[in-house]
Design a protein around this motif. Sequence first.
Motif, mmCIF file in Angstrom:
data_model
loop_
_atom_site.group_PDB
_atom_site.id
_atom_site.type_symbol
_atom_site.label_atom_id
_atom_site.label_comp_id
_atom_site.label_asym_id
_atom_site.label_seq_id
_atom_site.Cartn_x
_atom_site.Cartn_y
_atom_site.Cartn_z
ATOM 1 N N HIS A 84 80.846 43.455 42.537
ATOM 2 C CA HIS A 84 79.918 43.306 43.663
ATOM 3 C C HIS A 84 78.821 44.377 43.644
ATOM 4 N N PRO A 88 73.801 40.373 40.978
ATOM 5 C CA PRO A 88 72.570 40.215 41.748
ATOM 6 C C PRO A 88 72.845 39.576 43.107
ATOM 7 N N GLN A 89 72.035 39.929 44.059
ATOM 8 C CA GLN A 89 72.156 39.384 45.404
ATOM 9 C C GLN A 89 71.785 37.900 45.417
ATOM 10 N N PHE A 90 72.294 37.198 46.380
ATOM 11 C CA PHE A 90 71.993 35.772 46.570
ATOM 12 C C PHE A 90 72.309 34.963 45.323
ATOM 13 N N ALA A 95 65.433 35.576 45.059
ATOM 14 C CA ALA A 95 65.600 36.126 46.402
ATOM 15 C C ALA A 95 64.496 35.644 47.344
ATOM 16 N N TRP A 111 62.484 41.658 38.559
ATOM 17 C CA TRP A 111 63.607 42.143 39.344
ATOM 18 C C TRP A 111 63.232 43.408 40.102
ATOM 19 N N LYS A 117 70.976 47.531 45.304
ATOM 20 C CA LYS A 117 71.297 46.117 45.110
ATOM 21 C C LYS A 117 70.223 45.481 44.245
ATOM 22 N N TYR A 119 67.948 42.455 43.002
ATOM 23 C CA TYR A 119 67.300 41.225 43.456
ATOM 24 C C TYR A 119 66.480 40.671 42.304
ATOM 25 N N ILE A 138 64.359 40.125 52.484
ATOM 26 C CA ILE A 138 65.800 40.299 52.332
ATOM 27 C C ILE A 138 66.507 39.832 53.603
ATOM 28 N N GLU A 142 69.162 36.794 53.801
ATOM 29 C CA GLU A 142 70.524 36.972 54.319
ATOM 30 C C GLU A 142 70.843 35.958 55.404
ATOM 31 N N TRP A 145 71.683 32.717 53.463
ATOM 32 C CA TRP A 145 72.757 32.771 52.476
ATOM 33 C C TRP A 145 74.104 32.728 53.146
#
Length: 151
Positions: A84, A88-90, A95, A111, A117, A119, A138, A142, A145
């Motif tokens: 984690h 990558p996020q999402f 993103a 990126w 984090k 993205y 972001i 969120e 997501w």
Amino acid sequence: MLDRRTILACAISALTLSAPAVHAEQIQIFYADDGAAIDGYDTVSYFMGDAPMRGNPEIAVMWKGAVWYFSSHENREAFEANPHAYAPQFGGYCAYAVSRGYTVGTDPMVWQIVDDKLYLVHSSSIEKMWERDVQGNIAMAEDHWPQVLRD
């Protein structure tokens, strides 16, 4: 002895009960073109230098339905210890697109790391829109997501 109606009823019940589980498995949590997350780039390398490095298919791990390639055994071990922190996020989807309520693939060379984090963004032209309000984008992403995966 079982008659046709009983067998048919059991079959329909079994299909109905298993349908949600089948649907859940079809949702791809991590974007993985051809099965490899981040187009085969080493996700740990984004946190270690100026440019991401291509991973080696022989130094890989399966996690969350995608194959993750690494440029070294040390990077694979770091990922396995805390995926984690490096994933990558999402789900590795763009993103910016997630912030707008949809998903699209990414360019692994576009990126940004924000608050430790990773993205990823679809393209350098989309990156310009992303950078106009990174924190706001972001926050909106969120909000979308992971529901955006079901839409």
